[in-house]
Design a protein around this motif. Structure first.
Motif, PDB file in Angstrom:
ATOM      1  N   ASP A  68       0.911  -1.146   0.017  1.00 23.87           N
ATOM      2  CA  ASP A  68       0.132  -0.153   0.157  1.00 23.87           C
ATOM      3  C   ASP A  68       0.784   1.255  -0.051  1.00 23.87           C
ATOM      4  OD1 ASP A  68       1.105  -0.456   2.544  1.00 23.87           O
ATOM      5  OD2 ASP A  68      -0.793   0.161   3.502  1.00 23.87           O
ATOM      6  N   LEU A  69       2.182   1.191  -0.467  1.00 23.97           N
ATOM      7  CA  LEU A  69       3.038   2.386  -0.321  1.00 23.97           C
ATOM      8  C   LEU A  69       2.640   3.416  -1.387  1.00 23.97           C
ATOM      9  CD1 LEU A  69       5.542   3.567   0.908  1.00 23.97           C
ATOM     10  CD2 LEU A  69       6.737   2.251  -0.947  1.00 23.97           C
ATOM     11  N   ASN A  70       2.278   4.581  -0.877  1.00 24.59           N
ATOM     12  CA  ASN A  70       2.121   5.740  -1.805  1.00 24.59           C
ATOM     13  C   ASN A  70       3.352   6.331  -2.425  1.00 24.59           C
ATOM     14  OD1 ASN A  70       0.873   7.625  -3.123  1.00 24.59           O
ATOM     15  ND2 ASN A  70       0.080   8.751  -1.691  1.00 24.59           N
ATOM     16  N   LEU A  71       3.989   6.153  -3.646  1.00 17.83           N
ATOM     17  CA  LEU A  71       5.162   6.605  -4.252  1.00 17.83           C
ATOM     18  C   LEU A  71       5.214   7.777  -4.525  1.00 17.83           C
ATOM     19  CD1 LEU A  71       5.563   3.345  -6.545  1.00 17.83           C
ATOM     20  CD2 LEU A  71       6.524   3.920  -4.360  1.00 17.83           C
ATOM     21  N   TRP A  72       4.099   8.878  -4.687  1.00 17.96           N
ATOM     22  CA  TRP A  72       4.023  10.227  -4.867  1.00 17.96           C
ATOM     23  C   TRP A  72       2.910  10.891  -4.053  1.00 17.96           C
ATOM     24  CZ3 TRP A  72       7.336  12.296  -8.272  1.00 17.96           C
ATOM     25  CH2 TRP A  72       7.950  11.444  -9.248  1.00 17.96           C
ATOM     26  N   PRO A  73       3.350  12.204  -3.565  1.00 18.17           N
ATOM     27  CA  PRO A  73       2.616  12.841  -2.586  1.00 18.17           C
ATOM     28  C   PRO A  73       1.113  12.971  -3.097  1.00 18.17           C
ATOM     29  CG  PRO A  73       4.293  14.284  -3.580  1.00 18.17           C
ATOM     30  CD  PRO A  73       4.412  12.879  -4.020  1.00 18.17           C
ATOM     31  N   ASP A  74       0.328  12.956  -2.457  1.00 16.99           N
ATOM     32  CA  ASP A  74      -0.984  13.197  -2.734  1.00 16.99           C
ATOM     33  C   ASP A  74      -1.403  14.745  -2.715  1.00 16.99           C
ATOM     34  OD1 ASP A  74      -2.169  10.471  -2.723  1.00 16.99           O
ATOM     35  OD2 ASP A  74      -2.185  10.336  -0.480  1.00 16.99           O
ATOM     36  N   GLU A  75      -0.889  15.275  -1.853  1.00 18.31           N
ATOM     37  CA  GLU A  75      -0.859  17.007  -1.862  1.00 18.31           C
ATOM     38  C   GLU A  75       0.193  17.383  -1.948  1.00 18.31           C
ATOM     39  OE1 GLU A  75      -4.142  18.495  -1.439  1.00 18.31           O
ATOM     40  OE2 GLU A  75      -5.022  16.274  -1.349  1.00 18.31           O
ATOM     41  N   PRO A  76       0.433  18.838  -2.312  1.00 17.59           N
ATOM     42  CA  PRO A  76       1.704  19.531  -2.366  1.00 17.59           C
ATOM     43  C   PRO A  76       2.322  19.499  -1.208  1.00 17.59           C
ATOM     44  CG  PRO A  76      -0.069  20.793  -3.645  1.00 17.59           C
ATOM     45  CD  PRO A  76      -0.518  19.604  -3.017  1.00 17.59           C
ATOM     46  N   LEU A  77       3.714  19.631  -1.081  1.00 18.76           N
ATOM     47  CA  LEU A  77       4.207  19.536   0.162  1.00 18.76           C
ATOM     48  C   LEU A  77       4.376  20.790   0.740  1.00 18.76           C
ATOM     49  CD1 LEU A  77       5.428  16.760  -1.147  1.00 18.76           C
ATOM     50  CD2 LEU A  77       7.576  17.308   0.002  1.00 18.76           C
ATOM     51  N   SER A  78       4.461  20.863   2.187  1.00 21.90           N
ATOM     52  CA  SER A  78       4.658  22.045   2.861  1.00 21.90           C
ATOM     53  C   SER A  78       6.098  22.342   2.766  1.00 21.90           C
ATOM     54  CB  SER A  78       4.139  22.121   4.264  1.00 21.90           C
ATOM     55  OG  SER A  78       4.846  21.322   4.990  1.00 21.90           O
ATOM     56  N   GLU A  79       6.653  23.599   3.093  1.00 20.30           N
ATOM     57  CA  GLU A  79       8.026  23.868   3.210  1.00 20.30           C
ATOM     58  C   GLU A  79       8.819  23.055   4.548  1.00 20.30           C
ATOM     59  OE1 GLU A  79      11.028  27.834   3.432  1.00 20.30           O
ATOM     60  OE2 GLU A  79       9.044  28.061   3.620  1.00 20.30           O
ATOM     61  N   ALA A  80       7.909  22.873   5.601  1.00 21.30           N
ATOM     62  CA  ALA A  80       8.628  22.055   6.488  1.00 21.30           C
ATOM     63  C   ALA A  80       8.556  20.552   5.958  1.00 21.30           C
ATOM     64  CB  ALA A  80       7.574  22.352   7.825  1.00 21.30           C
ATOM     65  N   GLU A  81       7.556  19.937   5.342  1.00 27.15           N
ATOM     66  CA  GLU A  81       7.807  18.705   4.648  1.00 27.15           C
ATOM     67  C   GLU A  81       8.939  18.543   3.775  1.00 27.15           C
ATOM     68  OE1 GLU A  81       3.476  16.883   4.498  1.00 27.15           O
ATOM     69  OE2 GLU A  81       3.882  18.767   3.409  1.00 27.15           O
ATOM     70  N   PHE A  82       9.091  19.617   3.088  1.00 23.73           N
ATOM     71  CA  PHE A  82      10.258  19.501   2.040  1.00 23.73           C
ATOM     72  C   PHE A  82      11.786  19.721   2.786  1.00 23.73           C
ATOM     73  CE2 PHE A  82      13.498  22.383  -0.068  1.00 23.73           C
ATOM     74  CZ  PHE A  82      13.470  21.627  -1.044  1.00 23.73           C
ATOM     75  N   THR A  83      11.801  20.329   3.819  1.00 27.40           N
ATOM     76  CA  THR A  83      12.926  20.341   4.751  1.00 27.40           C
ATOM     77  C   THR A  83      13.414  19.063   5.353  1.00 27.40           C
ATOM     78  OG1 THR A  83      12.668  22.828   5.094  1.00 27.40           O
ATOM     79  CG2 THR A  83      14.064  21.675   6.866  1.00 27.40           C
ATOM     80  N   ARG A  84      12.067  18.235   5.865  1.00 24.22           N
ATOM     81  CA  ARG A  84      12.188  17.169   6.287  1.00 24.22           C
ATOM     82  C   ARG A  84      12.765  16.022   5.055  1.00 24.22           C
ATOM     83  NH1 ARG A  84       9.891  12.484   5.607  1.00 24.22           N
ATOM     84  NH2 ARG A  84       8.240  13.255   4.573  1.00 24.22           N
ATOM     85  N   VAL A  85      12.077  16.101   3.865  1.00 24.21           N
ATOM     86  CA  VAL A  85      12.644  15.313   2.913  1.00 24.21           C
ATOM     87  C   VAL A  85      13.972  15.377   2.478  1.00 24.21           C
ATOM     88  CG1 VAL A  85      12.235  15.046   0.421  1.00 24.21           C
ATOM     89  CG2 VAL A  85      10.321  14.871   1.760  1.00 24.21           C
ATOM     90  N   LEU A  86      14.624  16.654   2.465  1.00 22.22           N
ATOM     91  CA  LEU A  86      15.902  16.843   2.251  1.00 22.22           C
ATOM     92  C   LEU A  86      16.802  16.118   3.232  1.00 22.22           C
ATOM     93  CD1 LEU A  86      16.248  20.425   0.963  1.00 22.22           C
ATOM     94  CD2 LEU A  86      16.173  18.337  -0.444  1.00 22.22           C
ATOM     95  N   ARG A  87      16.394  16.294   4.439  1.00 21.05           N
ATOM     96  CA  ARG A  87      17.263  15.932   5.634  1.00 21.05           C
ATOM     97  C   ARG A  87      17.104  14.269   5.358  1.00 21.05           C
ATOM     98  NH1 ARG A  87      14.460  18.419   9.477  1.00 21.05           N
ATOM     99  NH2 ARG A  87      13.251  16.517   9.650  1.00 21.05           N
ATOM    100  N   ASP A  88      16.134  13.768   5.317  1.00 22.40           N
ATOM    101  CA  ASP A  88      15.794  12.350   5.182  1.00 22.40           C
ATOM    102  C   ASP A  88      16.785  11.763   4.183  1.00 22.40           C
ATOM    103  OD1 ASP A  88      14.422  12.528   7.579  1.00 22.40           O
ATOM    104  OD2 ASP A  88      12.469  11.861   6.354  1.00 22.40           O
ATOM    105  N   LEU A  89      16.674  12.459   2.970  1.00 19.16           N
ATOM    106  CA  LEU A  89      17.456  11.974   1.758  1.00 19.16           C
ATOM    107  C   LEU A  89      18.774  11.843   2.283  1.00 19.16           C
ATOM    108  CD1 LEU A  89      15.941  13.910  -1.256  1.00 19.16           C
ATOM    109  CD2 LEU A  89      16.669  11.306  -1.247  1.00 19.16           C
ATOM    110  N   GLN A  90      19.516  12.901   2.906  1.00 18.17           N
ATOM    111  CA  GLN A  90      20.676  12.921   3.080  1.00 18.17           C
ATOM    112  C   GLN A  90      21.030  11.713   4.173  1.00 18.17           C
ATOM    113  OE1 GLN A  90      23.191  14.562   1.748  1.00 18.17           O
ATOM    114  NE2 GLN A  90      21.844  15.843   0.287  1.00 18.17           N
TER     115      GLN A  90
END
Length: 142
Positions: A68-90
């Motif tokens: 059931d993994l969602n591979l693309w976001p359902d909604e546009p990301l917030s700036e805070a979510e974007f920051t978290r994504v960059l941190r998690d990617l690194q």
């Protein structure tokens, strides 16, 4: 370093991920591009989700890909979510580098699949940044 290291993080024939992301800000990441079905933020979210599941598989924390993994976001990301994504990617890139040092057969297969998948999408990141006029040079300079 081996080819698996380079293909996951960059180097040799692969563009360095840190250089690709250098100077990326929320305004650019959230901007829409004509005829492109996703933003840079959504693309990075996709990379982070697939990276996390792949690392869970490679490390043995998971046995199989979630149904059931969602591979693309359902909604546009917030700036805070974007920051978290960059941190998690690194953080994930660092973990992938550790796993690639002496991988089990399973980890090697999963990391190779992750590297191929990610290379495709890192190329999209580079193209979108080039279209925006913000693609950093090879050393991270714009």
């Amino acid at each position: 370093m081996n080819v698996l290291h380079y293909s996951l993080r960059g180097g040799a024939a692969f563009r360095d991920v840190d250089a690709l992301l250098h100077g990326l800000n929320w305004a650019e990441a959230s901007a829409a591009h004509p005829d492109v079905p996703f933003t840079l933020a959504a693309l990075l979210w996709h990379l982070q989700v697939t990276q996390r599941v792949s690392l869970d598989l490679a490390s043995g924390r998971a046995e199989r890909w979630p149904d059931d993994l969602n591979l693309w976001p359902d909604e546009p990301l917030s700036e805070a979510e974007f920051t978290r994504v960059l941190r998690d990617l690194q953080a994930g890139l660092a973990e992938a580098q550790m796993l690639a040092q002496d991988p089990s057969s399973r980890a090697r297969d999963v990391l190779t699949d992750l590297a191929v998948h990610s290379a495709y999408h890192w190329g999209q990141v580079a193209l979108l940044r080039r279209l925006s006029g913000t693609l950093p040079g090879p050393q991270g300079n714009a």
